[in-house]
Design an enzyme around this catalytic site. Structure first.
Site, PDB file in Angstrom:
ATOM      1  N   ASP A 143      13.371  54.359  53.255  1.00 54.04           N
ATOM      2  CA  ASP A 143      13.830  55.398  54.187  1.00 54.04           C
ATOM      3  C   ASP A 143      14.840  56.348  53.567  1.00 54.04           C
ATOM      4  OD1 ASP A 143      12.208  54.236  56.136  1.00 54.04           O
ATOM      5  OD2 ASP A 143      13.820  52.951  56.880  1.00 54.04           O
ATOM      6  N   GLU A 144      14.745  56.531  52.255  1.00 52.26           N
ATOM      7  CA  GLU A 144      15.684  57.413  51.544  1.00 52.26           C
ATOM      8  C   GLU A 144      14.995  58.635  50.952  1.00 52.26           C
ATOM      9  OE1 GLU A 144      18.897  57.306  51.115  1.00 52.26           O
ATOM     10  OE2 GLU A 144      19.563  55.296  51.641  1.00 52.26           O
TER      11      GLU A 144
END
Length: 286
Positions: free
Chosen positions: A229-230
């Site tokens: 999720d980066e």
């Protein structure tokens, strides 16, 4: 090679005086007409980004245009791409058990409002088979366990190759891709996360939001990277909630946001409106 009617040129490079004029003059002198153009300078990095749609002179081919532009691109050290605007990217969709994002994408594709060619759906569950086959698309059931993860991901990679898919869309595919697959699909895999990143990463973000008493929930479409999720963010949206909303109610509200955000991100990606800028993106949205 067939001639092209309209092309999309995207590039980024270190900013330089006269750059736009040089590109515009090159094409104008050869009979091209600008239909649409957007540009942006990252003043911190001194890096310039541009997306231009050109109407082509009769008989022009993509190969000839690439040869024409290559000397200028090399001179400025551009990271560039030239695309036929009539060519739709091929997309493979991965999904688990929630179908709201998948349904939205399939419907938009079917009515012709999403400029992609969906080549199939892959899932670790059978739940979405009826929906997929209703749209006359191939459904690939690839169950996964911790022990079979390498083989399952190899099958996904093979599907990408055999269908010549340009992009893998994770439409609420609730599996974390391995670092190897993330690297293989760098810049070619888009995920929808059901929170307004960078807040509430990982699992059960609506429950995390509920515990923190947030007043806004959201969804984020981003490129997939090895860091969970980066990845570079493409699009986001939010909706207001309050103390009366339970985690399940938040999830119900969030599903509509997720579908819209993912659809929008894929559309912009397909139209070559999304340019990578390190850990960020430059999005030339309409």
């Amino acid at each position: 090679m067939a001639s092209v009617r309209e092309i999309i040129l995207t590039f980024s490079c270190q900013d330089s005086r006269g750059l736009v004029a040089r590109v515009a003059t090159l094409f104008a002198e050869r009979g091209f007409n600008i239909r649409e153009s957007s540009q942006f300078e990252d003043t911190d990095k001194k890096r310039f980004f541009m997306r231009t749609v050109f109407e082509c002179p009769e008989g022009a081919t993509l190969s000839e245009i690439e040869q024409m532009f290559t000397p200028v691109a090399d001179e400025y050290g551009m990271d560039w791409q030239l695309s036929d605007s009539d060519c739709k990217p091929k997309v493979l969709i991965a999904v688990s058990q929630w179908g709201h994002c998948l349904s939205n994408l399939l419907n938009s594709w079917k009515v012709g409002s999403l400029p992609v060619d969906i080549v199939g759906v892959v899932s670790n569950h059978e739940v979405m088979r009826p929906l997929t086959e209703w749209y006359d698309l191939p459904f690939h059931y690839l169950p996964i366990t911790p022990e079979t993860k390498p083989e399952q991901e190899a099958a996904i990679s093979q599907l990408m190759a055999s269908t010549r898919a340009d992009c893998l869309v994770l439409a609420r595919y609730m599996q974390i891709l391995s670092n190897d697959l993330c690297r293989e699909l760098e810049g070619r895999a888009i995920n929808i996360h059901h929170s307004f990143l960078p807040g509430f990463k990982g699992a059960r973000p609506y429950h995390q939001a509920y515990e923190r008493g947030v007043k806004l929930i959201g969804a984020t479409a981003h490129f997939v990277t090895a860091d969970l999720d980066e990845g570079p963010i493409i699009e986001q949206a939010v909706e207001r909630v309050s103390h009366v909303n339970s985690p399940d109610e938040m999830a119900e509200i969030g599903r509509d946001i997720e579908a819209v955000v993912l659809n929008r991100a894929l559309r912009w990606h397909a139209e070559h409106r999304v340019l990578l800028n390190g850990s960020k993106t430059v999005v030339f949205s309409r």
